[in-house]
Design an enzyme around this catalytic site. Sequence first.
Site, PDB file in Angstrom:
ATOM      1  CG  HIS A  17      -2.037  -0.917   1.215  1.00 53.38           C
ATOM      2  ND1 HIS A  17      -3.062  -0.850   0.293  1.00 53.38           N
ATOM      3  CD2 HIS A  17      -2.326  -1.977   2.021  1.00 53.38           C
ATOM      4  CE1 HIS A  17      -3.936  -1.817   0.533  1.00 53.38           C
ATOM      5  NE2 HIS A  17      -3.511  -2.517   1.572  1.00 53.38           N
ATOM      6  CB  SER A 167      -8.064  -2.270   9.259  1.00 53.70           C
ATOM      7  OG  SER A 167      -8.365  -3.623   9.379  1.00 53.70           O
ATOM      8  CG  HIS A 196      -2.680  -6.733  10.771  1.00 53.71           C
ATOM      9  ND1 HIS A 196      -1.719  -7.164   9.869  1.00 53.71           N
ATOM     10  CD2 HIS A 196      -3.136  -5.544  10.293  1.00 53.71           C
ATOM     11  CE1 HIS A 196      -1.612  -6.264   8.895  1.00 53.71           C
ATOM     12  NE2 HIS A 196      -2.457  -5.270   9.130  1.00 53.71           N
ATOM     13  CG  HIS A 198      -2.413  -0.572  10.301  1.00 56.00           C
ATOM     14  ND1 HIS A 198      -1.726  -0.198   9.166  1.00 56.00           N
ATOM     15  CD2 HIS A 198      -3.008  -1.754  10.006  1.00 56.00           C
ATOM     16  CE1 HIS A 198      -1.911  -1.104   8.222  1.00 56.00           C
ATOM     17  NE2 HIS A 198      -2.684  -2.062   8.705  1.00 56.00           N
ATOM     18  CE1 TYR A 287      -9.161  -2.251   5.684  1.00 56.30           C
ATOM     19  CE2 TYR A 287      -8.957  -1.309   3.487  1.00 56.30           C
ATOM     20  CZ  TYR A 287      -8.872  -2.397   4.341  1.00 56.30           C
ATOM     21  OH  TYR A 287      -8.506  -3.622   3.843  1.00 56.30           O
TER      22      TYR A 287
END
Length: 338
Positions: A17, A167, A196, A198, A287
Amino acid sequence: MDRKLYISDVTLRDGSHAIRHQYSIDNVQQIARALDSAKVDSIEVAHGDGLQGSSFNYGFGAHSDLEWIEAVADVVGHAQIATLLLPGIGTIHDLKAAYQAGARIVRVATHCTEADISKQHIEYARELGMDTVGFLMMSHMTTPENLAVEAKKMESYGATCIYVVDSGGAMNMNDVRARFRALKAVLKPETKTGMHAHHNLSLGVANSLVAVEEGCDRIDASLAGMGAGAGNAPLEVFIAAAERAGWHHGTDLYTLMDAADDIVRPLQDRPVRVDRETLALGYAGVYSSFLRHSEVAAKKYGLKAVDILVELGKRRMVGGQEDMIVDVALDLKRAAGV
């Protein structure tokens, strides 16, 4: 802590990304060699939005998923190759092709309240003999109790590991702790869990550490934090913190540090860091992969990316609604009378 942490690198998938899915074959092989040398357990490889994510909506990749997977399979000897599949974007046909190209782990990703759409893909992955993971995206958008219900569904379909996926980089340590406790209360003892993170609120490493304290087995991270928004938990930073905590991780910190600074960071055409725009992602609970799309829309329509991102958060947009970014930009432009 006696158990060994499972270190799951996402530089070659989520990290895509950060450079709009433009990794060259040489890039992925160089990064994969370094990760394999450092002895990470798995390396996730795909377009940022998973198998078949290369599209007008999400951005076209420099190569196909299979080309990237095959390139990594050619150079790794220790790490297993993982890939990501979002039902509705990737199909079981794509999953079979990824398996044939060398992927042995699949993370089947849905919005945190839509686990039911993962059934077919999880069942098929188990038929293939893959390490099958349920990946509940935007986990901040539902309660810990509801997340546990969705996790239980994925487990019932055959997933042997369930991930809490932040996310939007919007969770704090208490949020993470509550979600892992809720999952652990309902999942079978043998079902693994993963985190996970961020880094949009600069809490990616802290949240990952708390997850481990709550019994999390697998940690996602990326070299130099290479990922959507402000990136993922930086792998080398997490490993350093885990080392200081006396945790068994099995990787070589210095190899990871060198790879982060010498290989990955120079590839960034936009710094992966907490700044005005990426902070807005975490603050508004948006997101993370909306960042680059929103910056393009802001430039095109003469707006501030922050305003677009905050409005997306107000509207509770989720992954897969990238097409709404332009709609929001046009609404803001109209409201401003410009």
